[in-house]
Enzyme design. Sequence first.
Site, mmCIF file in Angstrom:
data_model
loop_
_atom_site.group_PDB
_atom_site.id
_atom_site.type_symbol
_atom_site.label_atom_id
_atom_site.label_comp_id
_atom_site.label_asym_id
_atom_site.label_seq_id
_atom_site.Cartn_x
_atom_site.Cartn_y
_atom_site.Cartn_z
ATOM 1 C CG ASP A 76 37.955 34.432 34.304
ATOM 2 O OD1 ASP A 76 36.801 34.244 34.739
ATOM 3 O OD2 ASP A 76 38.351 35.529 33.872
ATOM 4 C CE LYS A 94 32.673 38.590 36.834
ATOM 5 N NZ LYS A 94 33.303 38.430 35.533
ATOM 6 C CD GLN A 101 33.793 40.736 32.803
ATOM 7 O OE1 GLN A 101 34.212 40.364 33.888
ATOM 8 N NE2 GLN A 101 32.753 40.162 32.229
HETATM 9 N N1 GUN Z 1 32.712 37.611 30.317
HETATM 10 C C1 GUN Z 1 31.590 36.866 30.428
HETATM 11 N N2 GUN Z 1 31.770 35.870 31.334
HETATM 12 C C2 GUN Z 1 33.031 36.009 31.804
HETATM 13 C C3 GUN Z 1 33.799 35.287 32.765
HETATM 14 O O1 GUN Z 1 33.368 34.298 33.368
HETATM 15 N N3 GUN Z 1 35.055 35.753 32.983
HETATM 16 C C4 GUN Z 1 35.566 36.830 32.315
HETATM 17 N N4 GUN Z 1 36.829 37.195 32.579
HETATM 18 N N5 GUN Z 1 34.887 37.497 31.414
HETATM 19 C C5 GUN Z 1 33.620 37.098 31.171
#
Ligand code: GUN
Length: 294
Positions: free
Chosen positions: A120, A53, A97
């Site tokens: 998110d 990311k 995350q």
């Molecule tokens: N863990 C797995 N997919 C995601 C996501 O799209 N966002 C976040 N914050 N954690 C994740």
Amino acid sequence: MNTIIIDGKRTAERVRDKLRTAIEQLKQAGHIPGLAVVLVGENPASQVYVNSKVKACEELGIYSQKWSLPTETSQKELLELIDRLNHDDRIHGILVQSPPPPHIDEAAVVLRIDPRKDVDGFHPVNVAKLVMEDPSGFVPCTPMGCMELLKEYGIETQGKHAVIIGRSMIVGKPMAHLLMGKHANATVTVAHSRTTDLAGLCRTADILVAAVGRPGLVTAQYVKPGAVVLDVGINRVEDSTRPRGYRIVGDVDYAEVAPICRAITPVPGGVGPMTIAMLMANTVKACRAACGVG
Ligand code: GUN
């Protein structure tokens, strides 16, 4: 059957190309989109995702902050960091995350994020906006990426039966809303671990979305010939022939299913790259809204 292999890498690159133009315009108006990515603990898969990311931000010229916090970080400390990021004008998007370590109350963390920075799309305000089809909200990145792939490949959803395996807040539930919504007009069934005759139900799907985290669960007996299969699973399975000792597989038994379906997303290279592209898109959207630009 001449199966279409849905190329998420290429589609994500197209999304990024569009974003480059938008980011350039924002920069000319004096605004730089900013994303803060927070990781608590040392989950190896999460570390990989978080790094991807941050790298995607760098490639696009999005300002980023990476916060790698130790596993012992308290709930209070994490909430304090979120408060700071909520008030940091350089930051338009905040992502914590998932999954955090077990002592962290994830729902409380999500609730603390300013909904305008919740790229998110997990905050209840954004969940409500998705359900109400209010376009000012943020939609979770993975299901948004799936919808983008369907659009890119001209896959008709109207009047189709979509079956989603998995009812998570990150994928299954938002995906159901997107597919049943007025832009897609599919008829949606959400299946889960307690569904009776899962294979039989899935065989009624024109569009099958697998998002359960069970490697190879979806075999040929789950798939109607000619269906479109979106594999959201990213599972590590042991493989001593690989340098890392594992390989990544989806929830779909690709070798068995690919020959019978009309289109399928591979793992890796299908839905995965789209998730990050959509995160970048949400960050740009948050920046625009914060700066009052278009
Ligand atoms: N863990 C797995 N997919 C995601 C996501 O799209 N966002 C976040 N914050 N954690 C994740």
